[in-house]
Design an enzyme around this catalytic site. Sequence first.
Site, PDB file in Angstrom:
ATOM      1  N   CYS A  84      -2.329  73.891  51.253  1.00 44.02           N
ATOM      2  CA  CYS A  84      -2.573  75.655  50.634  1.00 44.02           C
ATOM      3  C   CYS A  84      -2.903  76.639  51.522  1.00 44.02           C
ATOM      4  CB  CYS A  84      -3.261  75.361  49.491  1.00 44.02           C
ATOM      5  SG  CYS A  84      -3.011  73.972  48.301  1.00 44.02           S
ATOM      6  N   HIS A 142      -6.936  82.127  47.716  1.00 44.93           N
ATOM      7  CA  HIS A 142      -7.263  81.168  48.643  1.00 44.93           C
ATOM      8  C   HIS A 142      -7.159  81.834  50.301  1.00 44.93           C
ATOM      9  CE1 HIS A 142      -7.101  76.611  49.607  1.00 44.93           C
ATOM     10  NE2 HIS A 142      -8.365  77.049  49.926  1.00 44.93           N
TER      11      HIS A 142
END
Length: 467
Positions: A84, A142
């Site tokens: 990710c 993130h």
Amino acid sequence: MKSIAPYASVTSLFLMAAAVILTPHAAAEPARDRPPNLIIILTDDQGYADVGFNGCKDIPTPHIDRIANEGVRFPNGYVSYSVCGPSRAGLITGRYQDRFGGSRNPTIDPSIPNNGVPRSEQNIAELLKPMGYATMAVGKWHLGTYPDLRPRVRGFDEFYGFLSGGHDYFSEKLTLESLEDVDTQWGWYRTKLLHNGQRVATTRYLTDELSDKAVDFVERKRNEPFFLYLAYNAPHTPMQATEPYLARFPHIENERRRTYAAMIAAVDDGVGRLLDKLDEHGLAEDTIVFFLSDNGGAHNNASYNGPLRGRKGSYYEGGLRVPFAARWTGVFPAGMDYDHPIIALDIAGTIVGQSGATVSPKRPLDGVDLTPYLVGDIEGPPHRQLFWRSYDGGWVATRRGDDKYIAGKKGREFFRLAEDVGESTNQADAASADIAALEPALNDWLEGLISPISPPLNSWQPQKKKD
């Protein structure tokens, strides 16, 4: 069809790019009355074969499929890393993340500086703000929890979502006021959502909440150029779905796959509402819409990568090749399969090329403007060669044409993807000349990379608070 910049030849592209600093591969600034809007719809850990446009049979995705059916499907669409954080860092900057140390999933610890994309880099929002764009990030960030790395100090006017790499979907589970309240590892999944710096209480299923905010943003900003970064955390674990979504899939016996399907259905509904909102205001011809996953399907969410080998975290195709489509009504051909390899970095390259945004010559983009390739004004592949590196995993990979080369702990691996998309037969022993042809560009690329700048995700071990 609205006009776009002429792309007379590769030579004219070079001459025009010399006059306007964009990206090494970008087109000239287009002759439009306003620059196009950009919407990026990003899913999390979705399998390559888990969309209708890639052949999925058990999970209908009619609204996601609209993007491919009314635009372009990229069967060879890649991300710049197979997990990710690094993948998102590459996508949002248009640069290989290893150039600036974004080589691993960063720690979520908000007290650690440089735990995301450093301030030396410009992300898409920061590139578009000087062009008068309204900007919003929705969903999973993130890209840095340290205060000066958060969305609203990184070019986004608005943010609705969460800062960490994963999150619970049910509102009753969201009990923590901030990351500073986290006292167990993975406790960051339970933080309340952030809305422009304020923690908010929610009542709806998270995927529906994110879709609501995305649709509302388009409604409010429809009369000005806008950039919407809609980063769903579905179908990343935890596997959580509401009964109405689950009820759509009585034919799926595997409980985990059934929940996964329900999670994707929620995303698909949201994509449909967003596309309908564009149609309602006549914005389809003014808006580039990209859809992709941040990496291949994971081992723990019942995803399916089809004929591809490997999964999230892997250097094989199942980790790096993702469901990928784009629509720009009236500009990109409808119903087209574009078979040359492209990469998520090209999203930034495309909007820079089509908006006239200026890129620093000290940080040139690795992504290219796909527009002249898709409309047929430039033939041949957008990239001569693509590259990947796992600093912690100790491997590198590259693809040129249909040749793919991997060097790592297993030694050397070489695959001819046109005849072996499942990477079942290592032909390295018989392909020494082919490998030698790939290595110079790979070695040159490696020379431009640096070590990771953030501690890894699992390094943060929050301590229980004392009464």
